[in-house]
Design a protein around this motif. Structure first.
Motif, PDB file in Angstrom:
ATOM      1  N   GLY A 120       6.758   0.635 -32.692  1.00  0.00           N
ATOM      2  CA  GLY A 120       7.201   0.147 -31.615  1.00  0.00           C
ATOM      3  C   GLY A 120       8.592   0.416 -31.356  1.00  0.00           C
ATOM      4  N   GLN A 121       9.304   1.136 -32.290  1.00  0.00           N
ATOM      5  CA  GLN A 121      10.792   1.620 -31.942  1.00  0.00           C
ATOM      6  C   GLN A 121      10.711   2.596 -30.908  1.00  0.00           C
ATOM      7  N   GLN A 122      11.712   2.291 -30.028  1.00  0.00           N
ATOM      8  CA  GLN A 122      12.000   3.152 -29.055  1.00  0.00           C
ATOM      9  C   GLN A 122      12.657   4.594 -29.209  1.00  0.00           C
ATOM     10  N   PRO A 123      12.430   5.443 -28.645  1.00  0.00           N
ATOM     11  CA  PRO A 123      13.151   6.898 -29.202  1.00  0.00           C
ATOM     12  C   PRO A 123      14.683   6.715 -28.536  1.00  0.00           C
ATOM     13  N   ILE A 124      15.671   7.410 -28.976  1.00  0.00           N
ATOM     14  CA  ILE A 124      16.943   7.442 -28.544  1.00  0.00           C
ATOM     15  C   ILE A 124      16.805   8.189 -27.428  1.00  0.00           C
ATOM     16  N   THR A 125      17.449   7.772 -26.294  1.00  0.00           N
ATOM     17  CA  THR A 125      17.564   8.461 -24.825  1.00  0.00           C
ATOM     18  C   THR A 125      17.992   9.553 -24.714  1.00  0.00           C
ATOM     19  N   PHE A 126      19.267   9.993 -25.383  1.00  0.00           N
ATOM     20  CA  PHE A 126      19.828  11.289 -25.309  1.00  0.00           C
ATOM     21  C   PHE A 126      19.025  12.347 -26.061  1.00  0.00           C
ATOM     22  N   PHE A 127      18.531  12.110 -26.978  1.00  0.00           N
ATOM     23  CA  PHE A 127      17.325  13.156 -27.646  1.00  0.00           C
ATOM     24  C   PHE A 127      16.213  13.648 -26.801  1.00  0.00           C
ATOM     25  N   ARG A 128      15.668  12.401 -25.969  1.00  0.00           N
ATOM     26  CA  ARG A 128      14.497  12.842 -25.159  1.00  0.00           C
ATOM     27  C   ARG A 128      14.951  13.582 -23.982  1.00  0.00           C
ATOM     28  N   GLN A 129      16.124  13.375 -23.586  1.00  0.00           N
ATOM     29  CA  GLN A 129      16.578  13.969 -22.106  1.00  0.00           C
ATOM     30  C   GLN A 129      16.920  15.255 -22.436  1.00  0.00           C
ATOM     31  N   ALA A 130      17.583  15.651 -23.590  1.00  0.00           N
ATOM     32  CA  ALA A 130      18.145  16.884 -23.809  1.00  0.00           C
ATOM     33  C   ALA A 130      16.596  17.770 -24.266  1.00  0.00           C
ATOM     34  N   LEU A 131      15.618  17.199 -24.782  1.00  0.00           N
ATOM     35  CA  LEU A 131      14.453  17.894 -25.326  1.00  0.00           C
ATOM     36  C   LEU A 131      13.623  18.062 -24.051  1.00  0.00           C
ATOM     37  N   ALA A 132      13.706  17.035 -23.137  1.00  0.00           N
ATOM     38  CA  ALA A 132      12.877  17.460 -21.830  1.00  0.00           C
ATOM     39  C   ALA A 132      13.683  18.474 -21.089  1.00  0.00           C
ATOM     40  N   ILE A 133      14.902  18.602 -21.101  1.00  0.00           N
ATOM     41  CA  ILE A 133      15.527  19.858 -20.429  1.00  0.00           C
ATOM     42  C   ILE A 133      15.157  21.087 -21.135  1.00  0.00           C
ATOM     43  N   CYS A 134      14.980  21.040 -22.339  1.00  0.00           N
ATOM     44  CA  CYS A 134      14.661  22.307 -23.315  1.00  0.00           C
ATOM     45  C   CYS A 134      13.335  22.612 -23.082  1.00  0.00           C
ATOM     46  N   SER A 135      12.401  21.781 -22.869  1.00  0.00           N
ATOM     47  CA  SER A 135      10.968  21.876 -22.306  1.00  0.00           C
ATOM     48  C   SER A 135      10.837  22.590 -20.918  1.00  0.00           C
ATOM     49  N   TYR A 136      11.471  21.989 -20.301  1.00  0.00           N
ATOM     50  CA  TYR A 136      11.512  22.466 -18.808  1.00  0.00           C
ATOM     51  C   TYR A 136      12.747  22.471 -18.167  1.00  0.00           C
ATOM     52  N   PRO A 137      13.256  23.886 -18.540  1.00  0.00           N
ATOM     53  CA  PRO A 137      14.590  24.198 -18.062  1.00  0.00           C
ATOM     54  C   PRO A 137      15.154  24.131 -16.517  1.00  0.00           C
ATOM     55  N   GLU A 138      14.063  23.845 -15.639  1.00  0.00           N
ATOM     56  CA  GLU A 138      14.407  23.545 -14.438  1.00  0.00           C
ATOM     57  C   GLU A 138      15.111  22.061 -14.115  1.00  0.00           C
ATOM     58  N   LEU A 139      15.187  21.328 -15.306  1.00  0.00           N
ATOM     59  CA  LEU A 139      15.778  20.061 -15.044  1.00  0.00           C
ATOM     60  C   LEU A 139      17.371  20.272 -15.288  1.00  0.00           C
ATOM     61  N   LEU A 140      17.846  21.445 -15.606  1.00  0.00           N
ATOM     62  CA  LEU A 140      19.075  21.542 -15.589  1.00  0.00           C
ATOM     63  C   LEU A 140      19.724  21.468 -14.306  1.00  0.00           C
ATOM     64  N   ASN A 141      19.033  21.755 -13.258  1.00  0.00           N
ATOM     65  CA  ASN A 141      19.354  21.391 -11.882  1.00  0.00           C
ATOM     66  C   ASN A 141      19.315  20.027 -11.263  1.00  0.00           C
ATOM     67  N   ASP A 142      18.739  19.004 -12.198  1.00  0.00           N
ATOM     68  CA  ASP A 142      18.538  17.683 -11.805  1.00  0.00           C
ATOM     69  C   ASP A 142      19.863  16.692 -12.149  1.00  0.00           C
ATOM     70  N   SER A 143      20.220  16.304 -11.137  1.00  0.00           N
ATOM     71  CA  SER A 143      21.582  15.533 -11.161  1.00  0.00           C
ATOM     72  C   SER A 143      21.462  14.202 -12.022  1.00  0.00           C
ATOM     73  N   THR A 144      19.968  13.846 -12.256  1.00  0.00           N
ATOM     74  CA  THR A 144      20.020  12.262 -12.927  1.00  0.00           C
ATOM     75  C   THR A 144      20.123  12.650 -14.319  1.00  0.00           C
TER      76      THR A 144
END
Length: 544
Positions: A120-144
């Motif tokens: 039930g421990q939740q992942p660290i937000t920063f890690f998942r955000q950066a990994l999401a961008i690594c997996s889908y580089p189009e998110l580099l243009n996402d302002s959120t």
């Protein structure tokens, strides 16, 4: 086949000595004139494999090439209690509950393994955000997405072939990631230099440990390599040594002194082992698993002196270095102490240390990220290490990306820093609270004693098992006659609590323990501990 037919085939071969069809039929059956050899070979062909059998409908049933009798025996002999028969039974009980079967409990609480996110421990937000961008580089243009997550992801992608995490990396790991790991180690160790060329990215810490053991094991008979491991120990070590046909050299941790390493015990184990093998390496787990101790700086220095004097390769498993809760306890890396001891040791002592993204506050087990750092390794051996790692091409690149993020986290002034610190602090504070709660509750139960949970994410309490229960386990010959296995299976069947018996980790003869993780949320951990308490009281009453 009857003996008469064997005789006919044999003599037929002689009469038709030039006929290859007859030779093909008879040669495997009668390699010599010995009747005994003939009888032995009736069930196997000339490759030593089971012969095909004819079924009732007259069709030939092809025998399996790979059977339990023909597989690699070292694999059969290896054991891994953390996912053994008790865990398999827990999965069965979960299915039975889902099918509506009535049990004395409503759910199975799996406290057998250190899998933080599964608990039930939740992942660290920063890690998942950066990994999401690594997996889908189009998110580099996402302002959120915050700019520091974007910059980390961009740097990682620039180091990947084709700017994609879907490409292979170098066998040793992505260069920029190894550079960031080296900088992290320098910060951790107060400025002690770290060379990226000494960093190897691995598939979790286990991959690195197994690889190093492969390099170390050689010889035959009394010259066969011995590896010193702590008892109790994480069973990956013993399973790997069995698979490599190496010699396991046990040294016992001192339970009376909070599971500390005792130099006199190291000496005893080493001297005894030298009569039957060639001990070449000493493994230390700090903080401990399953025992949760945190070694003092003085202890680490004593271990280094001992290993140097006895010419032992030192392996430091430090994957729980972020998990330190005990009052007055502090993590000291073996590398830091080694260099503080001066050039006499730092220039010569062979050391490899291991770290992982699976534990700590991260708990990212599924990404299988890790690294090892080698110190004073022979250059030619280092080349062989790289070659050995190249056989499996590289560790998973998403895991390497996570390694980079964990050891190059947000810094003060960056947009993600405040939230990162808040999340990390909350996780570690909760673990500290759960460590103290576990120790306190278990020590209120007559017949259970638990050392302070100084670090890591487990407790390893000692349990008193009544003689009547030990007799029942032995007489019924169940669960390998191990009383602690009998105890833990009873706890599972009656209370729905899945823990691992101490015999799966090793323990002094005549003592019994179990390992339990402290990872469940605090409310569920309280329920778990109360169920353990209630079960032990009922178990003791029943078998007294």
């Amino acid at each position: 086949m009857s003996l008469r037919n064997i005789w006919l085939l044999s003599h037929g071969a002689q009469r038709h000595g030039g006929d290859p069809r007859v030779r093909a039929l008879t040669a495997p059956i009668l390699p010599s004139s010995s009747l005994g050899r003939a009888l032995v070979n009736l069930s196997t062909n000339h490759y030593g494999l089971p012969k095909e059998k004819t079924s009732e409908n007259g069709r030939v049933a092809r025998a399996k090439v790979l059977t339990i009798d023909t597989m690699n025996p070292t694999v059969k002999n290896a054991k891994y209690a953390v996912r053994g028969p008790i865990v398999a039974r827990a999965a069965e009980l979960e299915r039975e509950l889902n099918e509506g079967m009535k049990k004395p409990f409503d759910e199975v609480i799996k406290a057998n393994i250190g899998d933080a996110h599964a608990m039930g421990q939740q992942p660290i937000t920063f890690f998942r955000q950066a990994l999401a961008i690594c997996s889908y580089p189009e998110l580099l243009n996402d302002s959120t997405f915050p700019e520091d997550a974007k910059s980390r992801a961009y740097r990682i992608l620039q180091s990947c072939g084709g700017n994609s995490m879907g490409s292979y990396s170098a066998s040793q790991g992505i260069d920029s990631v190894r550079q960031d790991v080296a900088r992290y180690i320098e910060r951790r160790d107060g400025g002690v230099p770290s060379d990226p060329d000494n960093i190897f990215l691995t598939t979790g810490a286990c991959d690195g440990i197994m690889t190093m053991l492969k390099l170390l094991v050689c010889g035959e008979g009394p010259t066969r390599t011995g590896i010193m491991i702590p008892i109790p120990h994480y069973p990956m070590y013993s399973a790997t040594l069995v698979e490599l046909a190496a010699v396991q050299v046990n040294y016992y941790l001192n339970e009376e002194k909070c599971w500390s390493v005792d130099i006199s015990e190291l000496k005893r184990a080493l001297d005894e082992a030298r009569h039957y093998c060639n001990p070449r390496a000493l493994c230390i787990v700090n903080p401990g698993n399953p025992t949760s101790q945190v070694e003092t700086r003085q202890c680490i220095e004593d271990v280094i002196r001992f290993a140097a004097k006895e010419r032992l390769f030192l392996m430091a498993d430090e994957v729980y270095q972020d998990n330190v809760y005990g009052h007055g306890c502090r993590f000291h890396s073996f590398k830091t102490v080694l260099f503080e001891m001066g050039p006499e040791y730092s220039n010569t002592m062979e050391l490899v240390s291991f770290h992982s993204t699976s534990k700590g506050y991260m708990g990212e087990c599924g990404f299988r990220g890790g690294y090892m750092e080698v110190i004073n390794m022979d250059d030619e051996v280092k080349a062989e290490l790289t070659k050995l790692l190249s056989v499996r091409l590289c560790s998973p690149v998403p895991g390497q990306a996570l390694v980079d993020l964990v050891f190059n986290p947000p810094q003060p002034g960056e947009p993600s820093y405040d939230n990162f610190i808040k999340e990390r602090t909350a996780i570690l504070s909760a673990l500290e609270e759960k460590a103290k709660l576990t120790e306190q509750v278990l020590n209120t139960v007559p017949g259970i004693s638990c050392n302070p949970v100084q670090g890591a994410m487990f407790c390893f309490p000692r349990i008193t098992i009544p003689e009547k229960a030990m007799i029942e386990a032995t007489v019924r010959q169940i669960h390998q006659r191990q009383p602690d296995v009998f105890y833990c299976m009873k706890m599972l069947e009656e209370a729905g609590i899945c823990v691992i018996p101490g015999s799966g980790f090793g323990q002094k003869e005549g003592t019994y323990h179990f390992r339990m993780t402290i990872l469940p949320p605090i409310d569920k951990l309280q329920i778990l501990l109360n169920k353990v308490k209630e079960f032990h009281q009922k178990f003791t009453q029943k078998y007294s």
